[in-house]
Design an enzyme around this catalytic site. Structure first.
Site, mmCIF file in Angstrom:
data_model
loop_
_atom_site.group_PDB
_atom_site.id
_atom_site.type_symbol
_atom_site.label_atom_id
_atom_site.label_comp_id
_atom_site.label_asym_id
_atom_site.label_seq_id
_atom_site.Cartn_x
_atom_site.Cartn_y
_atom_site.Cartn_z
ATOM 1 N N TYR A 61 1.076 -1.386 0.003
ATOM 2 C CA TYR A 61 0.150 -0.310 -0.091
ATOM 3 C C TYR A 61 0.723 1.089 0.120
ATOM 4 C CZ TYR A 61 -4.481 -2.739 1.363
ATOM 5 O OH TYR A 61 -5.086 -4.166 1.795
ATOM 6 N N GLN A 62 0.982 1.335 -0.983
ATOM 7 C CA GLN A 62 1.968 3.087 -1.561
ATOM 8 C C GLN A 62 2.988 3.223 -0.984
ATOM 9 O OE1 GLN A 62 -0.902 4.047 -3.218
ATOM 10 N NE2 GLN A 62 -0.233 6.240 -2.425
#
Length: 345
Positions: A61-62
């Site tokens: 995630y990111q």
């Protein structure tokens, strides 16, 4: 807030799990609609105040910034022993496969980086994010078992798999004395119920906790027709999953809106209240404080049998979408998209 044991574990989790895919540097990852660290901290703090003790993130995630934001917030606002933290790892990259990096080594590298990002000595639940068709199952299960033996994870879970794969993995683990999967994080909500065909039945029989993602269908089950949001406008992956059945799903969404209005509650509360009749703890994302309030209130709502039937009645079978629908080549491409971000950590 209500709490429950997570499958065959001793983890006591809130019936709502806060999904953290919406946290992280919007300029450094797959999504453009994520929120910064200051807003992440506000949401995590409100979640804790609402009784939510279960938080789900991932190294993908990111580019790991979701893990970083979550870890720092939890360190400041909660005692480590009072929260249940789950994170996920992806299979080996094509480059690692070409270089002959063993799955066990890859998993060790991933957990170490996640723990560094989170600022923690262990996670409560370590989740196999996506089935790796290029790696022997034994190597995956041994690698995960090594993580548990080392005290870096208390339990293991799996995401994005078929029922036969989960059954096969746990059978192998039982045979070899490895840690078994205690939870499954699959795609399941009011407008996508294909998990009811086989996965839900397997989980009931083997006491494996269902903690589905996309609980609100990327916001579709929380908004009336015509309402929008930054995520609805920019989340191409969610559009891939839902736009093809928008017409069929519209009737269900309308019924959610109708019941919400009749009860004087939000659509989020109705949609999640339905899902809570089926699973242990849905993973629900939040990018605004109002989202936290809605998910927390959902745990207090008890739908009647007639209301449940009314919501379920219009459903028609759906084709598999997203990760589960992809062929091996497409999965390799998607793994590369996620893992490319990992390499920036």
């Amino acid at each position: 807030m209500q709490y429950t044991k997570l499958g065959n574990s001793d983890l006591n989790v809130s019936r709502i799990c806060m999904g953290c895919m919406g946290f992280g540097n919007a300029a450094n990852g797959q999504h453009t609609w994520t929120i910064d660290e200051a807003h992440t901290r506000e949401i995590v703090r409100r979640g804790l105040e609402s009784g939510i003790n279960f938080y789900d993130t991932a190294i993908g995630y990111q580019s790991g910034t979701s893990e970083q934001y979550l870890g720092r917030a939890l360190k400041d606002f909660a005692k480590r022993e009072d929260v249940v933290v789950a994170t996920k790892f992806l299979p080996r990259t094509p480059e690692e496969i070409e270089q002959g990096v063993p799955a066990q080594q890859h998993i060790e590298k991933m957990i170490n980086k996640s723990l560094e990002n989170l600022g923690m000595d262990y996670v409560d639940l370590y989740i196999y994010h996506m089935w790796d068709y290029a790696t022997p199952l034994y190597d995956i299960m041994e690698g995960l078992n090594n993580v548990v033996k080392a005290g870096k994870a208390r339990y293991i879970g799996i995401s994005n798999c078929y029922a036969y794969q989960l059954a096969k993995a746990n059978a192998l683990a039982e045979k070899e004395g490895f840690a078994k999967f205690v939870s499954i994080q699959g795609h399941y909500n009011l407008i996508f119920r294909e998990e009811e065909r086989e996965m839900a039945k397997l989980c009931r029989e083997d006491n494996i906790a269902m903690t589905p993602y996309s609980a609100l269908a990327g916001g579709r089950l929380s908004k009336k027709p015509g309402e929008t949001s930054k995520r609805l406008e920019e989340d191409d992956y969610a559009r891939l999953k839902y736009d093809g059945t928008a017409k069929e799903d519209g009737m269900i969404i309308s019924r959610v809106a109708e019941l919400a209005e009749n009860r004087g509650v939000s659509m989020t509360e109705i949609s999640l209240a339905w899902l809570l009749t089926k699973v242990a703890a849905p993973v629900v994302g939040a990018t605004k404080l109002s989202h936290v309030e809605g998910m927390a209130k959902a745990a207090e709502i008890c739908l009647t049998k007639d209301e449940i039937t009314y919501l379920e009645e219009p459903y028609v079978p759906h084709r598999l979408v997203g990760v589960m629908a992809q062929n091996t080549a497409d999965q390799a491409k998607e793994k590369h998209v996620w893992s490319t971000g990992n390499q920036k950590l």
